[in-house]
Design a protein around this motif. Structure first.
Motif, short mmCIF file in Angstrom:
data_model
loop_
_atom_site.label_atom_id
_atom_site.label_comp_id
_atom_site.label_asym_id
_atom_site.label_seq_id
_atom_site.Cartn_x
_atom_site.Cartn_y
_atom_site.Cartn_z
N GLN B 194 63.65 70.00 190.46
CA GLN B 194 64.19 71.35 190.69
C GLN B 194 63.52 71.95 191.92
O GLN B 194 62.30 72.02 191.99
CB GLN B 194 63.94 72.24 189.49
CG GLN B 194 64.64 71.76 188.23
CD GLN B 194 64.49 72.78 187.12
OE1 GLN B 194 65.07 73.85 187.16
NE2 GLN B 194 63.69 72.45 186.14
N GLN B 202 59.64 83.96 189.66
CA GLN B 202 60.05 83.99 188.26
C GLN B 202 60.42 82.57 187.81
O GLN B 202 61.39 82.01 188.32
CB GLN B 202 61.25 84.96 188.15
CG GLN B 202 61.82 85.10 186.78
CD GLN B 202 60.79 85.43 185.72
OE1 GLN B 202 60.67 84.70 184.76
NE2 GLN B 202 60.04 86.50 185.92
N ALA B 204 60.30 81.42 184.27
CA ALA B 204 60.49 81.24 182.82
C ALA B 204 61.75 80.41 182.56
O ALA B 204 61.74 79.53 181.69
CB ALA B 204 60.59 82.60 182.15
N GLY B 205 62.81 80.68 183.29
CA GLY B 205 64.06 79.92 183.11
C GLY B 205 63.88 78.47 183.52
O GLY B 205 64.39 77.55 182.87
N ILE B 206 63.13 78.25 184.59
CA ILE B 206 62.87 76.89 185.06
C ILE B 206 62.05 76.13 184.02
O ILE B 206 62.27 74.94 183.78
CB ILE B 206 62.16 76.95 186.43
CG1 ILE B 206 63.17 77.46 187.47
CG2 ILE B 206 61.62 75.59 186.84
CD1 ILE B 206 62.60 77.80 188.80
N ALA B 208 62.27 76.49 180.86
CA ALA B 208 63.21 76.07 179.81
C ALA B 208 63.92 74.78 180.22
O ALA B 208 64.12 73.88 179.39
CB ALA B 208 64.22 77.18 179.56
N LYS B 209 64.27 74.67 181.50
CA LYS B 209 64.95 73.46 181.96
C LYS B 209 63.99 72.26 181.99
O LYS B 209 64.39 71.13 181.72
CB LYS B 209 65.57 73.68 183.35
CG LYS B 209 66.75 74.65 183.30
CD LYS B 209 67.54 74.65 184.55
CE LYS B 209 68.71 73.69 184.45
NZ LYS B 209 69.64 73.82 185.58
N ARG B 211 61.47 71.87 179.91
CA ARG B 211 61.32 71.46 178.49
C ARG B 211 62.50 70.60 178.07
O ARG B 211 62.35 69.60 177.37
CB ARG B 211 61.24 72.70 177.59
CG ARG B 211 59.93 73.45 177.66
CD ARG B 211 59.76 74.33 176.42
NE ARG B 211 60.95 75.09 176.10
CZ ARG B 211 61.18 76.35 176.47
NH1 ARG B 211 60.28 76.99 177.18
NH2 ARG B 211 62.29 76.97 176.13
N GLU B 212 63.68 71.01 178.52
CA GLU B 212 64.90 70.30 178.14
C GLU B 212 64.91 68.85 178.66
O GLU B 212 65.44 67.95 178.02
CB GLU B 212 66.11 71.05 178.71
CG GLU B 212 67.39 70.80 177.95
CD GLU B 212 68.54 71.65 178.45
OE1 GLU B 212 68.71 71.76 179.68
OE2 GLU B 212 69.26 72.21 177.61
N GLN B 233 53.40 80.35 184.28
CA GLN B 233 54.65 80.59 183.56
C GLN B 233 55.14 79.34 182.81
O GLN B 233 55.76 79.47 181.76
CB GLN B 233 55.71 81.14 184.53
CG GLN B 233 55.34 82.55 184.98
CD GLN B 233 56.40 83.16 185.88
OE1 GLN B 233 57.58 83.08 185.62
NE2 GLN B 233 55.95 83.77 186.96
N ARG B 235 53.11 77.15 181.38
CA ARG B 235 52.26 77.11 180.17
C ARG B 235 52.66 78.22 179.18
O ARG B 235 52.73 77.97 177.98
CB ARG B 235 50.78 77.26 180.56
CG ARG B 235 50.17 76.01 181.15
CD ARG B 235 50.07 74.90 180.11
NE ARG B 235 49.38 73.71 180.59
CZ ARG B 235 49.89 72.48 180.59
NH1 ARG B 235 51.11 72.26 180.15
NH2 ARG B 235 49.17 71.46 181.00
N ASP B 236 52.89 79.42 179.70
CA ASP B 236 53.26 80.54 178.82
C ASP B 236 54.59 80.30 178.13
O ASP B 236 54.85 80.84 177.06
CB ASP B 236 53.35 81.85 179.63
CG ASP B 236 52.00 82.52 179.76
OD1 ASP B 236 51.03 82.02 179.17
OD2 ASP B 236 51.92 83.55 180.45
N ASN B 237 55.46 79.51 178.78
CA ASN B 237 56.80 79.31 178.25
C ASN B 237 56.99 77.94 177.61
O ASN B 237 58.08 77.37 177.63
CB ASN B 237 57.84 79.57 179.34
CG ASN B 237 57.93 81.06 179.66
OD1 ASN B 237 58.54 81.82 178.94
ND2 ASN B 237 57.27 81.47 180.74
N GLY B 238 55.93 77.44 177.02
CA GLY B 238 56.05 76.28 176.13
C GLY B 238 56.03 74.92 176.77
O GLY B 238 56.33 73.93 176.09
N LYS B 240 54.03 72.02 177.53
CA LYS B 240 52.70 71.55 177.12
C LYS B 240 52.31 70.23 177.78
O LYS B 240 51.21 69.74 177.59
CB LYS B 240 52.66 71.39 175.60
CG LYS B 240 52.87 72.71 174.84
CD LYS B 240 52.71 72.52 173.35
CE LYS B 240 52.81 73.85 172.62
NZ LYS B 240 54.16 74.27 172.31
#
Lengths: 291, 375
Positions: B194, B202, B204-206, B208-209, B211-212, B233, B235-238, B240
């Protein structure tokens, strides 16, 4: 699930944009001063909050109180010593804009010199997302941001509707000359608008320091988006600025769903251009000439 | 304390402004980001170069006092060219310190035309090896970093699925190109790439992608405050998974970030307790900055010291210190004793130095694997 995730992220981001945009809209709507240095107030608030907690280890409430005191003083200073003298002499929009922009640059550099030019963040567990459903991560700070924004908007609305000063501010936005006829002092009301509008960046800046982190240039960036939100919402409308902030936050986040991340911020400005072309008065702004 | 810091900064700025005042000095230029979101690097690089100048002057290595004229590139190619033109045409320096891939690529033609040497100690794009005789690098470029890191991640750590977040500038593009070659070569796969705009804040949305995509490892190819924002961001948004970066992860902003703890990055293998030169720099850096030095400190110190050693030789042989003579002298010498050991210049103006992989531990980084030789 990705869509829901992006929706929640967008609401959190939108709350931050909305709080900043409403502060700007309150100042601009009441005084007609294009206060671009509102972004500098954001930077100051973010750094003072971070400094109070990380460097001084003070309670977060003290950090917030200090940030409110300083940015309100900053707003009052700008109105009294920068904008008022300009308006007294010539009052040209461009002069006001350049003065505000210059102050934004000065504050950005001063903050860099005093606090350092790197990235700073207030590390709290509130910004750590937990998996509440498979693939859906939500941090407590997302809920806090949305609730804080709603509470502040309701509070501001009540203040404007049910207090004498609030009525005066609305009157100032409509017709400053008539305000004088009723024995109110426009400069005093302008000071209230600057103080109140500046204070509104504090929750947004504190939330940003915790969730995204801050750097000396953060205010200029947030201000640009918030300015777009104010225009999209309708210049002069606080409710419109709030809706605009949420819309742009959602758009920026949801853009990642189907588009490359490179488009996420561009989408903000595509929306802005669409409004400028097809609905220049914004969501809730008054059409030109309606006054 | 903050007021004191402000006054020190103002004094430092005034001091730099005053540098070109005397005509009795030997001057070099520095085209570094002193303002904007990457100013932290400019401060780091110029501080390291300033210590080298202090050492050279204290040891009377040159016949006159050595001073550095700093111009602000703001880490943008446009401003970098403006700064380079000033250094070349107004200040008339023979040697300029440079940083950042985009800036370095933009200023190289200016230096080449004026026969002024530009030396990069921070940019990592492999293209920097192809900018002509007057552009030198004292930092191993990112193709070497990726070549050192990927076999370690895939073969020794078993991290086979890579996700990449890369900034839309020449450095980010270069890292993507190298990973696209070396990850499959070592038995791994790129599951997601990406690209993020330079000004984006920002992520957070990235996250999510990312993680996916379910990667084993996430490579962050950005710099400045943005790379710290990405790490926090993610780390904060899952996210790991193991985070990795390139040598820009050695910046203080990243190394002190709690969310970056455990992240891996390649950089030069510098033994600060090894030789006398390294020890002296480490001691003085700690005394001035109250923290451990990193590879960038070594690079900008070395960049100045390369000039000092070449200029010293030119003075001894009675030749003027010009860009042309510095180049000729460098080609004649080839190898220098520098911080971190022997620095050998390759014919294309890059250096060959051993690399190491470090893990962020809240300090200067824990050595995970050292003495990696890649050419």
């Amino acid at each position: 699930m990705l869509l829901l995730q992006l929706l929640i992220n967008g609401l959190q981001l939108g709350a931050i944009y909305a709080l900043t945009a409403v502060g700007f809209a309150l100042i601009f709507g009441s005084t007609k001063v294009f206060h671009v240095a509102h972004g500098a107030a954001f930077t100051l608030a973010g750094y003072l909050f971070w400094w109070s907690i990380n460097a001084q280890e003070w309670h977060w409430a003290v950090g917030l109180a200090l940030a409110v005191a300083v940015v309100v003083a900053f707003g009052l200073f700008m109105e009294r010593f920068i904008y008022r003298p300009i308006q007294r002499h010539e009052g040209a929009f461009f002069t006001v804009f350049v003065a505000a922009f210059g102050m934004q640059v000065i504050v950005q550099n001063l903050v860099g010199m005093v606090f350092g030019r790197g990235f700073e963040t207030v590390t709290v567990s509130l910004s750590r997302a937990a998996e509440i459903a498979p693939g859906l991560f939500v941090a407590p700070i997302a809920g806090i941001a949305i609730v804080v924004a709603i509470v502040f908007f309701i509070g501001l609305n009540l203040f404007l509707l049910h207090t004498h000063v609030g009525t005066g501010l609305r009157a100032l936005a409509d017709n400053p000359d008539l305000v004088r006829v009723f024995g109110l002092e426009p400069t005093r009301l302008a000071q209230v608008a600057f103080g109140l509008g500046s204070a509104l960046v504090v929750p947004a800046a504190a939330l940003t320091a915790m969730s995204q982190g801050i750097n000396p240039g953060i205010g200029a960036h947030i201000m640009l988006i918030s300015l777009a939100a104010t225009i999209v919402g309708g210049i002069g409308s606080l409710k419109g600025a709030a809706y605009g902030g949420f819309l742009l936050g959602l758009a920026e986040s949801l853009a990642v769903w189907k588009l490359d991340p490179q488009w996420s911020e561009a989408v903000t400005f595509v929306i802005l251009f669409v409004f400028i072309i097809f609905r220049p008065a914004g969501f809730l702004g008054r059409a030109q000439g309606a006054k | 304390m903050k007021i004191k810091r402000l006054l020190v900064s103002v004094a430092a700025a005034s001091a730099f402004a005053a540098l070109p005042a005397t005509g009795q000095d030997i001057r070099i230029g520095a085209n570094l980001p002193m303002s904007g979101p990457n100013a932290e690097y400019g401060e780091l690089f110029s501080s390291a170069a300033a210590i080298a100048i202090e050492h050279a002057n204290a040891d009377k290595m040159l016949s006159k006092k050595l001073v550095m004229v700093i111009e602000d590139s703001q880490a943008t190619p446009q401003q970098g060219v403006v700064a380079m033109n000033k250094l070349v045409s107004v200040e008339k320096v023979p040697y300029v310190l440079s940083a950042f891939t985009g800036v370095s690529k933009a200023i190289a033609p200016v230096g080449d035309k004026a026969k002024v040497v530009s030396v990069n100690g921070g940019g990592i794009g492999p293209d920097l090896a192809e900018l002509g005789d007057y552009f030198w690098n004292v930092i191993p470029l990112v193709n070497l970093e990726v070549q050192a890191l990927t076999p370690y991640l895939v073969k020794e750590r078993g991290l086979k699925k890579f996700a990449l977040l890369y900034v839309d500038d020449p450095a980010g593009e270069a890292i993507k190109k190298e990973l696209d070659i070396h990850v499959p070569k070592n038995g791994g796969t790129m599951v997601s790439s990406q690209q993020v705009p330079r000004a984006s804040q920002q992520f957070a949305g990235i996250a999510a992608k990312v993680r996916e995509a379910q990667p084993d490892v996430v490579f962050i190819a950005s710099f400045g405050t943005q790379q710290a924002q990405i790490v926090k961001q993610l780390r904060d948004n899952g996210v790991k998974q193991q985070l990795v970066g390139y040598s820009a992860f050695s910046s203080p902003t990243i190394t002190k970030l709690p969310e970056a703890k455990g992240a891996l990055f390649p950089s030069q293998d510098v033994n600060w307790d090894g030789d006398a030169i390294s020890k002296r720099l480490a001691r003085d850096w700690k005394a001035k900055k109250n923290k451990e030095p990193n590879a960038y400190v070594a690079n900008y110190y070395n960049a100045v010291m390369v000039f000092v050693k070449l200029a010293q030789a030119l003075e001894k042989s009675g030749h003027p210190i010009t860009g042309e003579n510095l180049l000729r002298q460098r080609k004649a010498v080839g190898t220098f004793d520098m911080v971190g050991g022997k620095m050998r210049f390759l014919p294309n103006g890059t250096v060959s130095m051993p690399l190491a992989i470090y893990e962020i531990d809240g300090g200067a980084g824990k050595l995970v694997k050292g003495n990696l030789i890649v050419e």
